[in-house]
Structures are given as structure tokens and as C-alpha cells.
Motif scaffolding. Sequence first.
Motif, PDB file in Angstrom:
ATOM      1  N   LYS A   2      53.028  49.251 -65.705  1.00  0.00           N
ATOM      2  CA  LYS A   2      53.202  49.951 -64.432  1.00  0.00           C
ATOM      3  C   LYS A   2      52.334  51.187 -64.345  1.00  0.00           C
ATOM      4  CE  LYS A   2      57.957  48.420 -63.594  1.00  0.00           C
ATOM      5  NZ  LYS A   2      59.362  48.845 -63.379  1.00  0.00           N
ATOM      6  N   SER A   3      51.912  51.713 -65.499  1.00  0.00           N
ATOM      7  CA  SER A   3      51.085  52.916 -65.493  1.00  0.00           C
ATOM      8  C   SER A   3      49.708  52.654 -64.897  1.00  0.00           C
ATOM      9  CB  SER A   3      50.939  53.462 -66.924  1.00  0.00           C
ATOM     10  OG  SER A   3      52.182  53.890 -67.429  1.00  0.00           O
ATOM     11  N   TYR A   4      49.201  51.424 -65.046  1.00  0.00           N
ATOM     12  CA  TYR A   4      47.869  51.111 -64.533  1.00  0.00           C
ATOM     13  C   TYR A   4      47.811  51.143 -62.996  1.00  0.00           C
ATOM     14  CZ  TYR A   4      45.737  50.049 -69.026  1.00  0.00           C
ATOM     15  OH  TYR A   4      45.217  50.137 -70.283  1.00  0.00           O
ATOM     16  N   PRO A   5      48.748  50.486 -62.296  1.00  0.00           N
ATOM     17  CA  PRO A   5      48.723  50.613 -60.830  1.00  0.00           C
ATOM     18  C   PRO A   5      48.841  52.060 -60.360  1.00  0.00           C
ATOM     19  CG  PRO A   5      50.137  48.795 -61.491  1.00  0.00           C
ATOM     20  CD  PRO A   5      49.768  49.525 -62.744  1.00  0.00           C
ATOM     21  N   PHE A   6      49.709  52.816 -61.031  1.00  0.00           N
ATOM     22  CA  PHE A   6      49.865  54.239 -60.697  1.00  0.00           C
ATOM     23  C   PHE A   6      48.536  54.971 -60.846  1.00  0.00           C
ATOM     24  CE2 PHE A   6      50.513  58.563 -62.279  1.00  0.00           C
ATOM     25  CZ  PHE A   6      51.319  59.119 -61.293  1.00  0.00           C
ATOM     26  N   ALA A   7      47.847  54.736 -61.971  1.00  0.00           N
ATOM     27  CA  ALA A   7      46.577  55.415 -62.234  1.00  0.00           C
ATOM     28  C   ALA A   7      45.497  54.981 -61.252  1.00  0.00           C
ATOM     29  CB  ALA A   7      46.130  55.133 -63.668  1.00  0.00           C
ATOM     30  N   ILE A   8      45.460  53.679 -60.951  1.00  0.00           N
ATOM     31  CA  ILE A   8      44.448  53.159 -60.022  1.00  0.00           C
ATOM     32  C   ILE A   8      44.645  53.747 -58.629  1.00  0.00           C
ATOM     33  CG2 ILE A   8      43.616  51.083 -58.850  1.00  0.00           C
ATOM     34  CD1 ILE A   8      44.246  49.559 -61.478  1.00  0.00           C
ATOM     35  N   VAL A   9      45.899  53.746 -58.155  1.00  0.00           N
ATOM     36  CA  VAL A   9      46.198  54.304 -56.836  1.00  0.00           C
ATOM     37  C   VAL A   9      45.837  55.787 -56.795  1.00  0.00           C
ATOM     38  CG1 VAL A   9      48.064  54.903 -55.235  1.00  0.00           C
ATOM     39  CG2 VAL A   9      47.989  52.625 -56.271  1.00  0.00           C
ATOM     40  N   ALA A  71      44.334  57.802 -68.501  1.00  0.00           N
ATOM     41  CA  ALA A  71      43.070  58.300 -69.056  1.00  0.00           C
ATOM     42  C   ALA A  71      41.965  57.262 -68.913  1.00  0.00           C
ATOM     43  CB  ALA A  71      43.256  58.677 -70.524  1.00  0.00           C
ATOM     44  N   ILE A  72      42.287  55.999 -69.215  1.00  0.00           N
ATOM     45  CA  ILE A  72      41.293  54.927 -69.139  1.00  0.00           C
ATOM     46  C   ILE A  72      40.783  54.763 -67.715  1.00  0.00           C
ATOM     47  CG2 ILE A  72      40.967  52.436 -69.358  1.00  0.00           C
ATOM     48  CD1 ILE A  72      42.976  52.552 -71.706  1.00  0.00           C
ATOM     49  N   VAL A  73      41.686  54.753 -66.757  1.00  0.00           N
ATOM     50  CA  VAL A  73      41.293  54.533 -65.352  1.00  0.00           C
ATOM     51  C   VAL A  73      40.434  55.687 -64.833  1.00  0.00           C
ATOM     52  CG1 VAL A  73      42.164  54.331 -62.992  1.00  0.00           C
ATOM     53  CG2 VAL A  73      43.257  53.049 -64.843  1.00  0.00           C
ATOM     54  N   THR A  74      40.830  56.925 -65.130  1.00  0.00           N
ATOM     55  CA  THR A  74      40.050  58.070 -64.625  1.00  0.00           C
ATOM     56  C   THR A  74      38.674  58.136 -65.275  1.00  0.00           C
ATOM     57  OG1 THR A  74      41.178  59.497 -66.253  1.00  0.00           O
ATOM     58  CG2 THR A  74      42.041  59.491 -63.992  1.00  0.00           C
TER      59      THR A  74
END
Length: 399
Positions: A2-9, A71-74
Motif C-alpha cells: 500500500k505504500s507504493y500507491p501512496f508514494a506514487i500519488v 524513497a524509491i518512488v521519489t
Amino acid sequence: MKSYPFAIVFSLTAVVVGLVLQFSIGSISKSWFSFPYNVVGGAVFVFLTTAIYFLWRKTNFILRFASAPFAIVTVVTLGVLTIGLGSINVKPEGLKGILGKLGLDDLTKTWYFGLVFFLTLTNLWFSILKRSMVYQRKNIAFLLNHFGLWLAMFAGVLGQGDIVRLTMDLKKDIPQWQAKTADDKVVNLPLAIELKEFSIDIYPNKLFVIDTTGTSLPKGKPVGFMLEREGEQATLLNWKITLHKYLEKAIPDTDSTYINHTMWGAANAALVTVEDLRTHQRKKEWISAGNFQLPPRAIDLDKEHTLVMAPPEARKFQSQVLIYQKGSNRILEEKIEVNHPISVGGWRIYQLSYDERMGRWSDLSVVELVSDPWLPVVYVGIFLLIAGGVALLFEVKKN
């Protein structure tokens, strides 16, 4: 996950908001990152983010914000912006259109890049605070790595507005206490530079075949013959060229011949044989690039083609200088070379250029002076990052 959608958004929202700000109010002014605003802003950032983390560190929002997926997404977003948009070559005339509004002439001043960078810094700081609360030996490498990276990025951004770049024109035996900014404003300096000697090493000249318009052939990918060793041969289009003699310093002896001479203003010249491979006709003539003082000499090949010598290219150039500093009786003797700057009184001094029209006989040396007071802090961050990498290797080896 769930952290990935949060980070992407979150990252996409930062990009969209940044684009809106970029098109509506333009790029971020670098004056915002000049002293004392950068120091105050940096302190406020550290204080507020630290307070926010300790007040709400157990909430889902902060947990996701400080997570590895965030961190990965940013970082990926920053990479896409840097590599994707930063690789676009923007010509001066293109700055008047949409590319100019996007701020592609300096990506680091754009709002969309700045907001994503802010998210990355905040994520790093939250991760550092999270690990620092638990003392474990394995956390040492992590903290060194992450704090070093954060410090280098943090100082690099805050110091943008304090970087000063000046150019100074040096003439022989004249101490120069003033330099100029990019917009030709004169700045008085606490140091002076006096040129004692300027020297240039050059590459051997090249010969090219040109057409009646002066275009080197073949068009788009011209082929040249570098005059490195006497006796060498090369084929340019339909002509075979043989080098008999090459003089780096020559003057005309007659209308069609040259002799070796070290007089000031001497030019490069070569004696070559040109053979037309279609007719096997040969002619042996002198050719010269000429310079500001002596005219060039070319060899006519036929009605549509001419053999010419291109001006020599600089291999390296350097300045022998004396440096004076206010409040000091010490005089420094230094050599400034391309890619080998010197450091004096908080300034990095680079060999920038010279009078290219005069070539090796230039009596002008142009140096660039750069002051970056935040650079030592960036170096500390890099050192900590390296130390963290070494510590991590020892930790892995031990386990």
C-alpha cells in the motif's frame, strides 16, 4: 504494498502542483537560497520536520512517508526528471516557448523538481530520525550512508544562491584586483592575480578538402588529415596527400614558400604533395593556416575543390601567475591549467580561455573565480557516505 500507491500519488501530485506553479509564476529565484535566507530556511526545515516526525511518528501517514517504497518512488521520479528533461538541449531561441516556461535552461530552479526534491529530503530525514532512536550496531552504517547523502543534497541546494562565479581578464605583468559577473558587473576582490606567462600546446594541424561554399567534405562527416609525422599519407576524396615537412612556426620566404622562424606572429605551414587519383597528376606545394598576422595559403585541387589547413586546436593552455591577498605580504606563485584549478582564500581559480584569434600568441588569459562556501559541507556529506559504505562492507563481511 500500500505504500507504493501512496508514494506514487504523492510524487505525481508534487509534479502536477509544481508544473502549475512553474507556468503561473515562473522558476524559483536563487536569491531565496542566498545568505541569510538559506540558513534560516534550512534551520526551519530541520526543526519543523523533526517536530512533525516526533509528534506524529506512529501515524500511518508518517510511517508511509518515511518508508523505503516512498524513497524509491521519489528517487525514481527525480531520476526521470533529471535524465528525461535535463537531457533536452534547449537553444536560446527555444526559451521563448514552452521549453522556456518549463525552466529547462536550469532544471534545479523549477518548482516541479524542487517539490520532488523536498519530498526526497524529508523522506531521508524521517528515515534518519527513525533509525537514530534505536541504538544498534548495524544502524551505524545506515545512518552514515543516509545522513551523508542527506547532508550533501541539503547543503548542495541551500548553497546555490551563495555560489559566486566571476571571470577575470589577465594581461602580462598587470595585477588585476577586479573581476566581472556574467552580466558584466565589476566586482572588487580581496585578492589580485598577475599574469607572468601564458603558454599553449597545440595539436598538429589538419588538412581538409572544401567545396566552393567553404564546406568541409564529405558534408556532415568531414574527413581530415592530421599532420603528425613527416612522410605520412592520407586519401581525401579523390586526392592522395603526402606530408614532406611540417613547421609549427613559419613565415613566408617567397610568395609560395615558407621557412622556419620563431618571430612573434609566426603561423603553421606544411609542404605536401597532392596526387589526383583520377589523372595521377601531382603537385608539390606549401600550405598554411595563416593567422591574425599572416594570410592563409590553400592548394587548388580543381574548379570545385580546394585543400586547406584548419587552424590549430589547443591541446592545453596554462598561466603562470602571482597572487596577492589584502592584509598579507605573502606573494604566491602558482600555475593554473585547464582542469587543474587552484584554491586561494576561499576561491577556486580555473583556467577558462584566451584570445582565440591570437592563438598561441595570445597576450590575454581569462580565468574563472568560483566561491562556494557550502562546498566543504557537501564534501563532509560525501565523506560520511563513503564511510557508511565502508562500514556496511565490514558489517556484511562479519555476518
